[in-house]
Motif scaffolding. Structure first.
Motif, short mmCIF file in Angstrom:
data_model
loop_
_atom_site.label_atom_id
_atom_site.label_comp_id
_atom_site.label_asym_id
_atom_site.label_seq_id
_atom_site.Cartn_x
_atom_site.Cartn_y
_atom_site.Cartn_z
N GLU A 25 0.74 -1.22 -0.18
CA GLU A 25 -0.27 -0.18 -0.06
C GLU A 25 0.66 1.37 -0.03
O GLU A 25 0.67 2.10 0.99
CB GLU A 25 -0.81 0.13 1.14
CG GLU A 25 -1.82 -1.20 1.35
CD GLU A 25 -2.68 -1.32 2.63
OE1 GLU A 25 -3.18 -0.24 2.94
OE2 GLU A 25 -2.75 -2.22 3.22
N TRP A 47 -14.48 -7.13 0.38
CA TRP A 47 -14.17 -6.20 1.26
C TRP A 47 -15.62 -5.45 1.32
O TRP A 47 -16.02 -4.65 0.37
CB TRP A 47 -13.30 -5.11 0.54
CG TRP A 47 -11.71 -5.68 0.63
CD1 TRP A 47 -10.97 -4.90 1.40
CD2 TRP A 47 -10.95 -6.84 0.12
NE1 TRP A 47 -9.68 -5.81 1.58
CE2 TRP A 47 -9.71 -6.39 0.81
CE3 TRP A 47 -11.37 -7.76 -0.66
CZ2 TRP A 47 -8.73 -7.57 0.42
CZ3 TRP A 47 -10.39 -8.77 -0.96
CH2 TRP A 47 -8.94 -8.70 -0.78
N THR A 67 -14.67 -1.41 3.20
CA THR A 67 -13.59 -0.55 2.45
C THR A 67 -13.52 -1.08 1.24
O THR A 67 -13.93 -1.98 0.86
CB THR A 67 -12.40 -0.63 3.37
OG1 THR A 67 -11.81 -2.02 3.33
CG2 THR A 67 -12.44 -0.16 4.86
N ALA A 109 -6.32 0.01 -2.11
CA ALA A 109 -5.93 1.12 -1.20
C ALA A 109 -5.20 2.27 -2.10
O ALA A 109 -5.44 3.24 -1.93
CB ALA A 109 -5.21 0.82 -0.07
N SER A 126 -5.93 -3.48 -0.48
CA SER A 126 -5.94 -2.85 0.94
C SER A 126 -5.63 -3.80 2.01
O SER A 126 -6.51 -4.84 1.85
CB SER A 126 -7.36 -2.24 0.92
OG SER A 126 -7.48 -1.77 2.52
N ASP A 143 -4.97 -1.55 5.93
CA ASP A 143 -6.27 -0.84 6.27
C ASP A 143 -7.60 -1.47 6.48
O ASP A 143 -8.46 -1.03 7.19
CB ASP A 143 -6.42 0.21 5.18
CG ASP A 143 -5.45 1.22 5.14
OD1 ASP A 143 -4.78 1.48 6.04
OD2 ASP A 143 -5.41 2.01 4.17
N SER A 144 -7.52 -2.82 6.10
CA SER A 144 -8.81 -3.69 6.14
C SER A 144 -8.53 -4.55 7.15
O SER A 144 -9.36 -5.85 7.04
CB SER A 144 -9.23 -4.02 4.64
OG SER A 144 -9.36 -2.96 3.74
#
Length: 230
Positions: A111, A150, A153, A157, A199, A202-203
């Motif tokens: 990312e 997902w 989100t 990303a 992602s 972040d996920s």
């Protein structure tokens, strides 16, 4: 559902009944934690501090590196570059990673934040192969997973497009709307540089898909290293 043993996934189905009849939707039930591979030579460069907590929570030991200059001393093993590093601010990072991959190091960079990354020039060791991919890399890695998994989100990303001219091509990384989110460059030495905009960090807490993908990517890189040492 009862909790599943670490690394276990079970196939199932949801059945829906209505006035016109019934239908079934196949599903997969994943344990919260995948099985991560043994990584005796894992080196981690994570100046943002986004990724090392994930390694610690999964019991993955590693050697931290604090400075870009130290990357030139890495000669083997797997190098994980943590999420959230700005390409515009970390100017020396990309050349250091291309140099390490040319020496045979296998690298996974998670990312990256917006900025431009230059491909190796005429006087630098060039990769033998370049592979660009979008979200199809997700089912290609694990056929049980899709970008639609997902829920909270975006599955992407960061993504990139190619810019520049014939003499100097660059990858311009930005938000999730570019054509590709996966770069896989390989060298004759056996080194690889994978830059992943899917992602993951972040996920991490939202669903098991990022956890199982990261485990599989690290497994692929570590298997390549073990095969070479054998």
């Amino acid at each position: 559902f009862p909790p599943l043993r670490d690394g276990l996934a079970v196939a199932g189905a949801i059945e829906v009944q209505g006035p016109a009849g019934g239908s079934q939707k196949p599903i997969w039930l994943f344990s919260r934690k995948p099985l991560f591979p043994a990584l005796p030579n894992l080196v981690v460069y994570d100046p943002v501090g986004s990724t090392t907590p994930i390694l610690a929570s999964n019991g993955i030991s590693h050697q931290p590196i604090a400075r870009i200059e130290a990357l030139f001393q890495v000669t083997n093993g797997v190098l994980l570059v943590g999420a959230g590093i700005s390409l515009d601010e970390a100017k020396g990072l990309s050349p250091a990673l291309f140099d390490a991959a040319a020496r045979g190091v296998r690298i996974l960079w998670l990312e990256p934040k917006p900025g431009r990354m230059k491909l190796p020039g005429e006087n630098e060791p060039s990769p033998a192969a370049l592979n660009f991919c979008g979200t199809s890399v997700i089912p290609a890695t694990d056929k049980r997973l899709r970008a639609e998994d997902w829920r909270c989100t975006n599955a992407v990303a960061s993504s990139f497009r190619l810019v520049g001219d014939r003499r100097l091509a660059e990858m311009e990384w930005n938000g999730p709307d570019g054509p590709w989110c996966w770069l896989d460059a390989s060298w004759p030495s056996g080194g690889r540089l994978v830059v992943c905009g899917v992602s993951i960090v972040d996920s991490w807490e939202n669903n098991p898909a990022p956890r199982y993908l990261l485990a599989q990517w690290l497994k692929d890189l570590s298997k390549a290293e073990q095969g070479e040492s054998e």
